[in-house]
Design a protein around this motif. Structure first.
Motif, mmCIF file in Angstrom:
data_model
loop_
_atom_site.group_PDB
_atom_site.id
_atom_site.type_symbol
_atom_site.label_atom_id
_atom_site.label_comp_id
_atom_site.label_asym_id
_atom_site.label_seq_id
_atom_site.Cartn_x
_atom_site.Cartn_y
_atom_site.Cartn_z
ATOM 1 N N ASN A 39 76.610 63.789 34.371
ATOM 2 C CA ASN A 39 76.650 65.243 34.222
ATOM 3 C C ASN A 39 76.827 65.866 35.600
ATOM 4 O O ASN A 39 75.886 65.965 36.380
ATOM 5 N N MET A 40 78.047 66.272 35.913
ATOM 6 C CA MET A 40 78.348 66.868 37.217
ATOM 7 C C MET A 40 78.329 68.392 37.100
ATOM 8 O O MET A 40 79.303 69.003 36.658
ATOM 9 N N GLU A 99 83.975 64.631 41.246
ATOM 10 C CA GLU A 99 84.072 65.259 39.933
ATOM 11 C C GLU A 99 85.172 64.599 39.102
ATOM 12 O O GLU A 99 85.035 64.439 37.880
ATOM 13 N N THR A 100 86.229 64.180 39.759
ATOM 14 C CA THR A 100 87.316 63.490 39.052
ATOM 15 C C THR A 100 86.830 62.151 38.496
ATOM 16 O O THR A 100 87.136 61.792 37.347
ATOM 17 N N THR A 101 86.078 61.421 39.312
ATOM 18 C CA THR A 101 85.531 60.134 38.859
ATOM 19 C C THR A 101 84.651 60.327 37.628
ATOM 20 O O THR A 101 84.719 59.566 36.664
ATOM 21 N N ALA A 102 83.826 61.378 37.682
ATOM 22 C CA ALA A 102 82.926 61.637 36.561
ATOM 23 C C ALA A 102 83.682 62.000 35.292
ATOM 24 O O ALA A 102 83.278 61.641 34.182
ATOM 25 N N LYS A 103 84.774 62.707 35.439
ATOM 26 C CA LYS A 103 85.543 63.115 34.264
ATOM 27 C C LYS A 103 86.366 61.970 33.680
ATOM 28 O O LYS A 103 86.526 61.865 32.468
ATOM 29 N N GLU A 104 86.882 61.117 34.535
ATOM 30 C CA GLU A 104 87.843 60.115 34.074
ATOM 31 C C GLU A 104 87.258 58.709 33.919
ATOM 32 O O GLU A 104 87.766 57.921 33.124
ATOM 33 N N ASN A 129 80.014 67.781 46.475
ATOM 34 C CA ASN A 129 81.099 67.570 45.527
ATOM 35 C C ASN A 129 81.521 66.103 45.445
ATOM 36 O O ASN A 129 82.278 65.720 44.558
ATOM 37 N N GLN A 181 82.094 58.981 32.569
ATOM 38 C CA GLN A 181 82.025 60.229 31.808
ATOM 39 C C GLN A 181 80.618 60.604 31.364
ATOM 40 O O GLN A 181 80.383 61.724 30.918
#
Length: 802
Positions: A410-411, A399-404, A439, A407
């Motif tokens: 869509n997690m 989830e961190t990878t997807a946010k940072e 996750n 991007q």
């Protein structure tokens, strides 16, 4: 008697008339086949002769050395002109002298032991075909290189009569063909029709009523509308639909046990790439070789999931090397069909029988994909084997990878969603491990071994029958592989996008044309080779291909060029004269009507009813399907052995996100010709069956949408006639005429009368779908309007792009 297009003549003609009709048809066909006076002024090898030789002669006298008879090869002029090995002093073809050409002499021979093609082949040339061969030899038997293996060039815009009609360059080429065929363009489509057409072609969704009303009040500004739609995230979703077919994307491995896979972050990347208008050369390079780029980013590596979308086995009894070879073969064949538009797979077991591709060249191409760090068997249960499973190499996405970093992925709440997969799992499955993986997503990507795996020609295509060792290479007849390029997948992409590669631009331009007009300029989009059909307008195809390259491989530039053309903006109405001259609309004297794709039909229903969840990206969803379907068609093992319906907002996602289990694909989509994603597909079948009508009348998606839409309309206004007109306007993109309005209102009154007499019927009709019911609306009125809206969805015009 007048018969409309699409009616069945068998049932409309009296039986005796039918017999006469068929008799005349056969007589006309025989007359055409035997017609010898109406020859082209000049005989072209490509247009007239090669198709005859390819169909009747190349199997035994073509590129395949293993099947070649009498040492004779007719597809190459130097060998066709040479003295025959088995008949010294004689020649297969002597330019200018048919009677000295053994090809012609054997064709006209009355001796069954000498006649060609031999009677045992069940092939027979018509008199017309033989006369064509004779005239070609008389004129010098001039061979021509195959059109698709010659780099495209921009020709001068042709001269046309009706210059006022053209809007941009491509119209000159289309109009030239029209005028040569004695056709006239159709009138321009009205603004509402054109708006709906654009929305469907660019976003895959219908225009909202507010968009339709804005056009009715003013003038459709085409260029601005196109640019606005390109900026919509729905554009990337629309473009991704066809790319999922090409890339054989699915949500399960395939084969018997058919476990779940998490490749959907790669699909999110595809949507993102289209929405960013990534140039086509970069789009393909990242997918084939993103991991080999200097300092490759996570996004570039994720893109290589394209080449890991193939089927994977999880069966422990399988032979590991056999399946590993199958995976590399799949990638090779996908390259041939998707990027080159050739039947490269025909050279896996022997030299290609028709195209100049040897088996050695096939395995040289295969060598580019043979060095992946993978095994053949996917071990589904954690800790089952010490051997790395077929999923490796993997990219882990948290989830961190997807946010940072990534991007565009869509997690959602992955843990809770994956937990729903666990129904029916094998005993002993490590549930905690799966929840942890929920996750931290694991996506299969590309990654080479540290060492070089040797590649051999596989005799007869068998995985363990090693023949000659080969190095990476390509079919030289397309374009020789430059010596200065690295012999890896990155070098392969540079070869693909070399300015002299004759296929790459043509193939993609043709597929985009097919997406818009229903049929490509080459109507065999997966075969630009000698057995494929010739372009209906090669000058146009080549002009567009070169223009596409000059634009920097800009996909939106190419699409906008097409959308702004007069060809695209024509009405789909057809005059009787034009239909007689061109029933298949090959000259595009009208815009072709076509039924929406399976995904687009679902999207239309959800969008117009207000049910559509327009969230972009994320995992696939399991929507309504017949109960027990998965259970009846599985081995009983694996985490997809039982079907579990998604809930809430996930039920109303676009068709792109529908869960595809390869062994049991979604039936309602398959009935509308969707792909089951077993292999690369560049063209969907086009069928018309009664089952499709039954889907539209009974699919819970359609019925639930009708119920919800009826409730929303009645909540706005209790006037049923206003509600009916609003539904028609939204679904069809225009207002009903007086006749349509009268019929629909009459149906409403009939349904209302029936449900007022028996309210239980209305209650039963409304009992469909999971979306919450509106209890404030009188049940008979709600059910009656629901039935009318279902009827509107079932209109042919509702699911047709016109």
């Amino acid at each position: 008697m007048i018969v409309r297009k699409g009616e069945n003549l068998f049932w409309t003609l009296p039986f005796l008339g039918w017999v006469v009709f068929v008799t005349l048809l056969i007589a006309c066909k025989e007359d055409t086949n035997n017609k010898t006076n109406n020859f082209p002024k000049e005989i072209s090898y490509n247009l007239h002769v090669r198709p005859i030789l390819s169909e009747n002669c190349f199997t035994c006298h073509g590129p395949d050395a293993n099947k070649r008879e009498a040492g004779l090869r007719l597809d190459k002029e130097d060998e066709a002109y040479a003295a025959l090995a088995e008949s010294p002093g004689k020649h297969a073809i002597v330019p200018g002298d048919p009677n000295a050409s053994m090809v012609y002499v054997r064709m006209i021979s009355e001796n069954p032991e000498e006649k060609m093609p031999p009677t045992s082949s069940n092939l027979k040339l018509s008199d017309y075909q033989i006369k064509l061969i004779e005239k070609w030899i008389n004129e010098g038997a001039v061979y021509e290189p195959h059109w698709a293996f010659v780099p495209p060039k921009k020709s001068e815009l042709p001269e046309v009569g009706n210059t006022e009609w053209v809007k941009n360059e491509l119209d000159f080429f289309v109009l030239e063909k029209m005028e040569q065929a004695g056709l006239a363009p159709s009138p321009m489509a009205d603004d509402l029709t054109l708006l709906r057409r654009l929305y469907i072609d660019i976003t895959g969704l219908p225009p909202a009523p507010a968009d339709l009303e804005a056009v009715e009040k003013g003038t459709l500004e085409l260029g601005k509308t196109i640019d606005k739609l390109f900026k919509s995230s729905a554009y990337g979703e629309k473009m991704a639909v066809s790319w999922m077919d090409v890339s054989r994307y699915a949500d399960s491995h395939g084969y018997q046990d058919d476990y779940y896979r998490t490749q959907w972050p790669w699909r999110d990347w595809v949507i993102h790439a289209f929405n960013e208008n990534m140039p086509y050369d970069q789009f393909i390079t990242w997918q084939l070789a993103g991991d080999l780029l200097p300092d490759a980013s996570m996004e570039q590596i994720l893109a290589t999931g394209f080449n890991r979308n193939h089927k994977i086995t999880e069966e422990s009894g399988a032979i590991d090397e056999e399946y590993r070879v199958m995976y590399a073969i799949d990638r090779t064949n996908t390259l041939g069909k998707a990027m080159l538009g050739i039947t490269l797979e025909c050279a896996q077991c022997h030299d290609h029988k028709y195209d100049p591709f040897s088996q050695k060249e096939y395995f040289q191409t295969y060598a580019f994909f043979n060095n992946i760090a993978e095994w053949g068997i996917e071990e589904a249960s954690p800790g089952f084997s010490k051997k790395s499973p077929a999923k490796y190499p993997l990219m882990e996405i948290s989830e961190t990878t997807a946010k940072e970093v990534l991007q565009f992925i869509n997690m959602p709440d992955s843990a809770s969603r994956v937990s729903r997969l666990m129904t029916g799992m094998d005993k002993g499955t490590n549930y905690n491990s799966l929840l942890n993986e929920a996750n931290v997503l694991k996506v299969a990507v590309m990654g080479d071994l540290d060492s070089i795996r040797s590649t051999f020609i596989l005799e007869r295509g068998e995985y363990d029958a090693h023949g000659e060792k080969v190095e990476p290479g390509v079919p030289a007849s397309i374009l020789p592989y430059p010596e200065d390029l690295p012999k890896n997948r990155l070098g392969l992409t540079k070869w693909l996008f070399d300015m002299n590669n004759p296929l790459t631009a043509r193939v993609y331009v043709n597929r985009l044309w097919q997406e818009i007009f229903g049929i490509g300029l080459v109507d065999t989009p997966g075969d630009f080779g000698l057995q494929g059909n010739l372009p209906s307008n090669q000058a146009l195809l080549d002009w567009l291909a070169v223009d596409f390259i000059e634009s920097g491989w800009d996909i939106q530039y190419l699409l906008k060029k097409i959308f702004l053309s007069a060809t695209y903006q024509q009405s789909s109405g057809v005059s009787e004269e034009n239909y007689k001259k061109d029933p298949d609309n090959r000259f595009l004297a009208r815009f072709p009507r076509r039924r929406l794709k399976a995904e687009e039909i679902r999207d239309l229903v959800l969008a117009t009813s207000g049910l559509l969840n327009d969230e972009v990206g994320g995992p696939s969803v399991k929507t309504y399907q017949p109960e027990g379907l998965w259970e009846a068609a599985t081995s009983g093992r694996g985490n997809l052995s039982k079907f579990q319906l998604d809930t809430g907002k996930y039920l109303y996602r676009r068709g792109l996100y529908t869960f595809i289990k390869r062994t049991v694909p979604p039936p309602n989509m398959m009935l509308f010709d969707a792909s089951n994603r077993d292999a690369c597909e560049v063209e969907r079948l086009k069928t018309s069956t009664p089952l499709q009508a039954l889907v539209m009348m009974n699919d819970p998606v359609v019925l639930e949408a009708s119920r919800v839409y009826a409730g929303r309309l009645l909540k706005k206004s209790s006037n049923a006639e206003v509600a009916v007109e609003s539904a028609f306007y939204s679904i069809l993109g225009r207002k009903p005429d007086e006749s349509e309005r009268s019929i629909l209102n009459s149906h409403f009154e009939t349904f209302l009368e029936e449900y007022n007499k028996d309210k239980s019927k209305a209650v039963k009709i409304l009992d469909v779908g999971k979306f919450p019911h509106n209890d404030d609306i009188p049940v008979p009125v709600h059910a009656a309007l629901m039935q009318v809206i279902t009827l509107i969805y079932n209109l042919e015009a509702a699911i047709t792009k016109a």
